[in-house]
Design an enzyme around this catalytic site. Structure first.
Site, PDB file in Angstrom:
ATOM      1  N   HIS A 157       0.842  -1.220   0.000  1.00  0.00           N
ATOM      2  CA  HIS A 157       0.000   0.000   0.000  1.00  0.00           C
ATOM      3  C   HIS A 157       0.868   1.258   0.000  1.00  0.00           C
ATOM      4  O   HIS A 157       0.465   2.289   0.535  1.00  0.00           O
ATOM      5  CB  HIS A 157      -0.953   0.025   1.205  1.00  0.00           C
ATOM      6  CG  HIS A 157      -1.644  -1.275   1.435  1.00  0.00           C
ATOM      7  ND1 HIS A 157      -2.820  -1.618   0.818  1.00  0.00           N
ATOM      8  CD2 HIS A 157      -1.289  -2.345   2.199  1.00  0.00           C
ATOM      9  CE1 HIS A 157      -3.185  -2.838   1.205  1.00  0.00           C
ATOM     10  NE2 HIS A 157      -2.269  -3.304   2.030  1.00  0.00           N
ATOM     11  N   SER A 289      14.356  20.844 -18.442  1.00  0.00           N
ATOM     12  CA  SER A 289      13.180  21.698 -18.608  1.00  0.00           C
ATOM     13  C   SER A 289      13.587  22.965 -19.345  1.00  0.00           C
ATOM     14  O   SER A 289      14.685  23.489 -19.140  1.00  0.00           O
ATOM     15  CB  SER A 289      12.614  22.052 -17.227  1.00  0.00           C
ATOM     16  OG  SER A 289      11.861  23.243 -17.298  1.00  0.00           O
ATOM     17  N   LYS A 295      16.089  21.313 -13.483  1.00  0.00           N
ATOM     18  CA  LYS A 295      15.380  20.050 -13.651  1.00  0.00           C
ATOM     19  C   LYS A 295      16.179  18.965 -14.378  1.00  0.00           C
ATOM     20  O   LYS A 295      16.892  19.224 -15.321  1.00  0.00           O
ATOM     21  CB  LYS A 295      14.063  20.266 -14.424  1.00  0.00           C
ATOM     22  CG  LYS A 295      13.029  21.067 -13.690  1.00  0.00           C
ATOM     23  CD  LYS A 295      12.627  20.491 -12.348  1.00  0.00           C
ATOM     24  CE  LYS A 295      11.837  19.212 -12.445  1.00  0.00           C
ATOM     25  NZ  LYS A 295      10.477  19.408 -12.957  1.00  0.00           N
ATOM     26  N   GLU A 302       8.785   7.932 -17.852  1.00  0.00           N
ATOM     27  CA  GLU A 302       7.376   8.353 -17.956  1.00  0.00           C
ATOM     28  C   GLU A 302       6.761   7.899 -19.274  1.00  0.00           C
ATOM     29  O   GLU A 302       5.609   7.482 -19.323  1.00  0.00           O
ATOM     30  CB  GLU A 302       7.278   9.873 -17.824  1.00  0.00           C
ATOM     31  CG  GLU A 302       7.527  10.328 -16.397  1.00  0.00           C
ATOM     32  CD  GLU A 302       7.819  11.820 -16.269  1.00  0.00           C
ATOM     33  OE1 GLU A 302       8.094  12.253 -15.139  1.00  0.00           O
ATOM     34  OE2 GLU A 302       7.770  12.543 -17.280  1.00  0.00           O
TER      35      GLU A 302
END
Ligand code: ARG
Length: 452
Positions: A157, A289, A295, A302
């Site tokens: 969880h 970025s 970044k 992703e």
């Protein structure tokens, strides 16, 4: 539009919109070499059946071989005006060998040609995909052996559960991927290469003439098929032209590969956040970025997570396309190719990029160790400790639950509690014994059910 494989029955010209709407060459050109190979076998069947003499068969085979060589030298141009790859090859062959090419389509239909070439494409693509999976597994095993001693908090969880070896955690993905390999292998082995369906009803050629030990016939540039395979006559021509189970199974198996890669990507995305900082993804596998100079983003991971949606979409698309089709061939089935090709292409590019990314991962053992200081990770071990002292499991669970709650509510760690405090929970709790159990190595070593 270039010459069609049909048209005698028509007196009107096909509407250009129909030509544009129905053509598939923009994607089925990927079947070219498999279709050529099928034609070479078909030539030999026609020779055995007496439809072609040896000279004609040799000339056709030569012509088909030339087309394959053109294709291999990358000068292969798909005529945008051809309806599909089968038509394209037929027309090109006619340019090369003249009207003899008109005999090639004896006793065959694109309905069986398309199944033949798609199955061979699948056999080859399965072999390549298995190779890519194998490479990913081997870099995973390398990563495992380089980090064999690291213990991490295990989660259920997404909450701290119990300590586990990082090597076991990573090995899960190697196991998922080897099941994927077996699944694909199994599907590949069941892919029977059959001929002789014609459009649907069979052909006047005797079944025995279709039996070809294809492996023996493969020469020169036609050796691109990795696996040995035999060709047989079909036992049910109606099934041969109607069946797309194999496409659905393969896209299903590839969807599962994508699921596994997506889960691995997700774990790495979480672990590489500043909050976790368990792992460092190499700069070569990250992007930046345009606005925020600091970044270093995990776009590769992703996209791997995101692409699983494409795979499921492809699976739903072929399943839905098939579900209402009456027997036998229907043109709807032409639409199986884009999802099939796309699924193979996505999965293989995911596997390749992930192989590089995994090979360069660096685990941050110090950061992981900090997380292992969380005493709640050892609560279950304390329960076992009381069980060993003959306290029933349920009661032991309650005692340790209360101990953990006390520690949280009073902001005091278990190891800092005075000996006398333990008596409040149970007279079986001996501090110096308990403190020894708040140790990741002791915890993982106490799990004996795992075969090592
Ligand atoms: N391009 C077609 C396909 O991929 C080939 C079969 C066409 N057959 C036909 N009867 N129109 O399915």
């Amino acid at each position: 539009m270039a010459k069609k494989l049909w048209g005698g029955r028509f007196s009107k010209k096909t509407d250009p919109l129909v030509e544009e709407f129905t053509k598939s060459i923009q994607y089925d050109h990927k079947l070219a070499k498999y279709d050529l190979l099928g034609s070479i076998f078909h030539v030999r069947v026609l020779e055995k059946a007496g439809y072609l003499n040896k000279g004609e068969a040799d000339k056709l085979e030569q012509g088909l071989g030339d087309i394959l060589r053109i294709l291999k030298n990358k000068s292969f141009q798909v005529g945008a005006s051809d309806e599909d790859i089968h038509t394209y090859i037929q027309n090109l062959l006619q340019k090369k060998v003249g009207d003899l090419a008109l005999k090639l389509h004896t006793a065959r239909s694109r309905n069986d040609q398309v199944v033949f070439s798609t199955k061979l494409y699948c056999k080859n693509a399965i072999r390549d995909t298995k190779g890519c999976i194998g490479e990913l597994i081997s870099v995973l095993l390398g990563l495992i052996s380089r980090n064999a001693g690291i213990i991490i908090p295990g989660f259920t969880h997404m909450q701290h559960a119990q300590p586990v070896y990082l090597k076991d955690y990573l090995f899960v993905y190697a196991q998922m991927l080897s099941r994927d390999t077996e699944r694909l292998e199994n599907i590949g082995q069941r892919l029977k290469i059959t001929m002789g369906a014609g459009a649907l009803a069979g052909t006047p050629i005797e079944a025995g003439k279709y039996a070809i030990e294809a492996g023996k016939l493969l020469k020169g540039e036609f050796k691109f098929i990795g696996e040995r395979f035999d060709i047989e006559a079909t036992v049910n021509s109606l099934d041969l032209v109607s069946d797309r189970d194999f496409v659905i199974e393969i896209v299903g198996a590839l969807s599962l590969v994508a699921t596994h890669l997506s889960r691995l990507a997700e774990d790495l995305i979480i672990w590489s956040t500043k909050e976790f900082d368990f792992v460092e993804v190499d700069e070569a596998f990250c992007t930046g970025s345009s606005l925020m100079p600091q970044k270093k983003n995990s776009d590769v991971l992703e996209l791997i997570r995101g692409y699983s949606g494409r795979l499921y979409g492809n699976l739903v698309s072929v399943l839905t396309m098939m579900k209402g089709l009456p027997l036998t061939y229907n043109r709807d089935m032409q639409l199986d190719k884009e999802p099939l090709f796309n699924s193979f292409e996505i999965v293989s590019s995911e596997l390749k990029v992930l192989t590089g990314l995994i090979a360069t991962l660096k685990f941050n053992a110090a950061k992981i160790e900090e997380q292992l200081k969380d005493e709640s990770l050892y609560a279950t071990d304390l329960v076992y400790y009381l069980v060993d002292k003959k306290i029933p499991f349920k009661n032991a669970h309650t005692i340790i639950g209360k101990l953990v709650k006390y520690s949280i509510d009073n902001d005091i760690s278990i190891k800092d509690m005075p000996e006398s405090l333990f008596r409040k929970f149970s007279d079986k709790l001996i501090k110096k014994e308990i403190v020894k159990l708040l140790d990741p190595l002791v915890s993982v070593k106490s799990k004996k059910s795992i075969k090592r």
